[in-house]
Design a protein around this motif. Structure first.
Motif, PDB file in Angstrom:
ATOM      1  N   LEU A 112    -101.635 -49.830  11.656  1.00 52.96           N
ATOM      2  CA  LEU A 112    -100.840 -49.776  12.874  1.00 52.96           C
ATOM      3  C   LEU A 112     -99.768 -48.694  12.794  1.00 52.96           C
ATOM      4  CD1 LEU A 112    -100.411 -53.608  13.534  1.00 52.96           C
ATOM      5  CD2 LEU A 112    -101.876 -52.017  14.786  1.00 52.96           C
ATOM      6  N   GLN A 113     -99.177 -48.528  11.642  1.00 55.93           N
ATOM      7  CA  GLN A 113     -98.130 -47.519  11.491  1.00 55.93           C
ATOM      8  C   GLN A 113     -98.669 -46.099  11.585  1.00 55.93           C
ATOM      9  OE1 GLN A 113     -96.545 -48.983   7.754  1.00 55.93           O
ATOM     10  NE2 GLN A 113     -94.831 -49.990   8.779  1.00 55.93           N
ATOM     11  N   ARG A 114     -99.970 -45.921  11.388  1.00 55.55           N
ATOM     12  CA  ARG A 114    -100.585 -44.603  11.541  1.00 55.55           C
ATOM     13  C   ARG A 114    -101.175 -44.392  12.930  1.00 55.55           C
ATOM     14  NH1 ARG A 114    -102.834 -46.091   6.455  1.00 55.55           N
ATOM     15  NH2 ARG A 114    -104.831 -46.541   7.487  1.00 55.55           N
ATOM     16  N   ALA A 115    -101.150 -45.414  13.766  1.00 57.89           N
ATOM     17  CA  ALA A 115    -101.847 -45.372  15.054  1.00 57.89           C
ATOM     18  C   ALA A 115    -100.999 -44.715  16.141  1.00 57.89           C
ATOM     19  CB  ALA A 115    -102.239 -46.786  15.484  1.00 57.89           C
ATOM     20  N   THR A 116    -101.710 -44.179  17.137  1.00 54.33           N
ATOM     21  CA  THR A 116    -101.084 -43.625  18.339  1.00 54.33           C
ATOM     22  C   THR A 116    -101.647 -44.351  19.547  1.00 54.33           C
ATOM     23  OG1 THR A 116    -100.813 -41.427  17.358  1.00 54.33           O
ATOM     24  CG2 THR A 116    -100.752 -41.568  19.762  1.00 54.33           C
ATOM     25  N   VAL A 117    -100.772 -44.921  20.354  1.00 58.06           N
ATOM     26  CA  VAL A 117    -101.194 -45.631  21.569  1.00 58.06           C
ATOM     27  C   VAL A 117    -100.455 -45.028  22.748  1.00 58.06           C
ATOM     28  CG1 VAL A 117    -101.339 -47.834  22.767  1.00 58.06           C
ATOM     29  CG2 VAL A 117    -101.631 -47.758  20.281  1.00 58.06           C
ATOM     30  N   ARG A 140     -96.780 -44.368  16.636  1.00 57.97           N
ATOM     31  CA  ARG A 140     -96.503 -43.355  17.669  1.00 57.97           C
ATOM     32  C   ARG A 140     -96.878 -43.919  19.034  1.00 57.97           C
ATOM     33  NH1 ARG A 140     -96.274 -37.564  18.297  1.00 57.97           N
ATOM     34  NH2 ARG A 140     -96.583 -37.280  16.061  1.00 57.97           N
ATOM     35  N   LEU A 141     -95.972 -43.771  19.989  1.00 54.01           N
ATOM     36  CA  LEU A 141     -96.207 -44.185  21.357  1.00 54.01           C
ATOM     37  C   LEU A 141     -96.153 -42.973  22.268  1.00 54.01           C
ATOM     38  CD1 LEU A 141     -94.008 -47.407  21.633  1.00 54.01           C
ATOM     39  CD2 LEU A 141     -96.491 -47.291  21.329  1.00 54.01           C
ATOM     40  N   LEU A 185     -90.701 -44.663  14.002  1.00 54.49           N
ATOM     41  CA  LEU A 185     -91.435 -44.536  15.252  1.00 54.49           C
ATOM     42  C   LEU A 185     -91.275 -43.141  15.856  1.00 54.49           C
ATOM     43  CD1 LEU A 185     -93.074 -45.858  17.545  1.00 54.49           C
ATOM     44  CD2 LEU A 185     -90.895 -46.493  18.592  1.00 54.49           C
ATOM     45  N   GLU A 186     -92.396 -42.562  16.281  1.00 50.98           N
ATOM     46  CA  GLU A 186     -92.395 -41.313  17.037  1.00 50.98           C
ATOM     47  C   GLU A 186     -92.774 -41.629  18.473  1.00 50.98           C
ATOM     48  OE1 GLU A 186     -94.177 -37.823  15.185  1.00 50.98           O
ATOM     49  OE2 GLU A 186     -94.508 -39.022  13.379  1.00 50.98           O
ATOM     50  N   VAL A 187     -92.063 -41.034  19.420  1.00 55.61           N
ATOM     51  CA  VAL A 187     -92.294 -41.313  20.835  1.00 55.61           C
ATOM     52  C   VAL A 187     -92.491 -39.994  21.573  1.00 55.61           C
ATOM     53  CG1 VAL A 187     -91.436 -42.412  22.930  1.00 55.61           C
ATOM     54  CG2 VAL A 187     -90.850 -43.368  20.693  1.00 55.61           C
TER      55      VAL A 187
END
Length: 407
Positions: A112-117, A140-141, A185-187
Motif C-alpha cells: 500500500l505504501q508503494r501504491a498510487t491511487v 501516493r494520491l 505521503l505524496e499528493v
C-alpha cells in the motif's frame, strides 16, 4: 490529575520512558505540568515535558504543543525490530499505521505504501475516499477536481468546513491527507474537471507515475465513460461509484467486483453508464479495439440497493447550489469508504499475482464477502432491453455561485 503521578507509574527504565514519549507524540496529548523526564544522563535536573517548571503556567497553543511533542521525542531512535536489542522503541511513522499492519501484515502495508491511487471527484463520496486511503497508508494520491468548497457541501463532504468555504477541494484535501501522513505521503493535485477532452492529461499526462487504481466518484454519465475509455486503453482498473443521492440507509451500500455493471440493482447512474459504454463500443471499431470490455476495466462498482427517496414536499426551495436528491454524510461516507476498500483490495490483489506465498495477502484484502450480489439469481438482473431510461433526476452538484470568492 491534581498532582504529578508517582515515579513508578511513568516507568523506571530509559526504554519505558522512551516508549511513553512516543505514545504521547502519536496521540497528540498535551500533558501540561507532568513530570515526565526524557533521559539526559546522570544528575540531570528533572523538567516537565511541557510548560515551565511552574505547573500553573498557561497552556501552549496547539501548534506550540505539537512542536513540543516533536522536540521531546526527537531523541527516540528509529530502529528495526531486533530481538537482541534492549527494550522496544516505538517508531512514530510505523506506529501511525500499526493497525493497518496488524490487519494486512507488514508485506501488505508495504504494498500500500508503494501504491498510487487516483480519486476523480472530491465531493460527497470522493472526499471520504481520499481521506480513507491516506489513513490506510497509501503512498501516493492523485486528487482530481476543479470545484471549490461551498457552504452547501457541509452536510456530506469531509473537506467542507466553515473555514474552507471558497477554497479548492483538492487543496483542502491535500492539506488534510498530508497532515495524516506528513513523513511519507505524496499528493498530486490536478485542478481540472474530467471529461473526454481532459481525462488523459488529468489522469496520466501530467505525471510520470501510472496509477494502480482509479476511483471514479463523479456523477456525469459521459464523463464516467471517458474515464473508462482512458483507463481501458492503459489497463488501469477503475472503481466506478454510482449515485449516493436520495439514499438514507448506509447499510444498503454494496460493492460488485469484476462487474459488467449488470449487478447494480437500483442504480440508474451506473445503468446509464453501462448503456452509453456499450453503445460507444458497438458504434466504433476503433473504440472496440481500445478495450470496451467493462468487465475488464470496471474492477468494482459501488452502489446502493436502496431506491432513492424523492425530496419531501416541505423541503426548502432549491437554489443554484444543489439540486436533485437530498444527501447525508453517513451515506456518502459509506460510499466513499466502500470505494476506498475496493481500491485497497485491487492494489493488494495485483501485488499477489504470480507471486507464490502471497495468496493470503489477496484474501485478507478481499475479505470474506467479495460480492454480495453473487447470491442474487441471474433472472433478477436487467438486460439492456429492460433498462429504464437514463436518469434525469440523479443528484447533480452544480457549479455553485456562492463559492466564487476572490483569492
Amino acid at each position: 490529575f491534581g498532582r504529578p503521578p508517582s515515579r513508578g507509574w511513568w516507568g523506571e527504565s530509559k526504554e519505558e520512558r522512551e516508549m511513553l514519549l512516543s505514545i504521547v507524540a502519536l496521540g497528540g496529548l498535551v500533558l501540561e505540568g507532568a513530570a515526565l523526564v526524557a533521559p539526559r544522563g546522570a544528575g540531570a535536573k528533572k523538567k516537565p515535558l511541557f510548560g515551565d517548571d511552574d505547573s500553573r503556567a498557561a497552556p501552549r497553543p496547539p501548534r506550540a504543543a505539537a512542536a513540543a511533542v516533536q522536540e521531546a521525542t526527537a531523541h527516540v531512535a528509529v530502529q528495526e525490530d531486533d530481538p537482541g536489542a534492549p527494550g522496544v522503541v516505538v517508531q512514530v511513522q510505523r506506529a501511525r499505521f500499526d493497525g493497518v499492519e496488524r490487519l494486512y501484515g507488514r508485506a501488505g502495508l508495504a504494498v500500500l505504501q508503494r501504491a498510487t491511487v487516483a480519486v476523480v471527484g472530491l465531493g460527497g463520496v470522493g472526499s471520504w475516499t481520499a481521506e480513507a486511503l491516506a489513513r490506510t497508508g497509501v503512498g501516493r494520491l492523485r486528487l482530481v477536481d476543479l470545484d471549490e468548497v461551498c457552504v452547501s457541501n457541509v452536510n456530506r463532504q469531509v473537506c467542507a468546513l466553515t473555514s474552507t468555504v471558497g477554497q479548492p477541494k483538492a487543496r483542502v484535501l491535500e492539506a488534510r491527507c498530508r497532515d495524516v501522513n506528513p513523513d511519507a505521503l505524496e499528493v498530486d493535485v490536478v485542478l481540472d474537471f474530467v471529461d473526454h477532452r481532459t481525462v488523459d492529461d488529468a489522469l496520466f499526462g501530467q505525471h510520470h507515475v501510472l496509477p494502480d487504481v482509479v476511483v471514479d466518484a463523479i456523477d456525469g454519465v459521459d464523463d464516467k465513460v471517458a474515464i473508462l475509455e482512458a483507463c481501458a486503453a492503459r489497463d488501469v482498473p477503475v472503481v466506478c461509484v454510482g449515485g449516493a443521492g436520495g439514499r438514507a440507509d448506509p447499510t444498503a451500500v454494496r460493492v460488485s467486483r469484476e462487474s459488467t455493471l449488470h449487478d447494480v440493482a437500483g442504480d440508474g447512474l451506473l445503468r446509464a453508464v453501462r448503456k452509453r459504454w456499450r453503445r460507444r463500443a458497438s458504434s466504433s471499431d476503433a473504440a472496440a479495439a481500445a478495450g470496451h470490455d467493462d468487465k475488464r476495466v470496471v474492477a468494482a462498482a459501488v452502489f446502493s440497493t436502496e431506491a432513492p427517496l424523492p425530496p419531501p414536499a416541505d423541503s426548502l426551495k432549491r437554489t443554484g447550489c444543489d439540486q436533485g436528491f437530498g444527501t447525508a454524510a453517513f451515506v456518502t461516507g459509506a460510499f466513499g469508504f466502500a470505494a476506498a476498500k475496493a481500491a485497497v483490495d485491487l492494489v493488494l490483489r495485483a501485488s499477489s499475482r504470480g507471486e507464490p506465498g502471497d495468496d493470503d495477502l489477496a484474501l485478507r484484502g478481499e475479505g470474506r464477502a467479495l460480492n454480495d450480489n453473487s447470491s442474487r439469481s441471474s433472472s433478477s438482473r436487467r438486460s439492456d432491453d429492460d433498462e429504464e431510461p437514463e436518469p434525469e433526476d440523479e443528484f447533480v452538484e452544480l457549479d455553485c455561485p456562492c463559492s466564487d470568492f476572490d483569492s
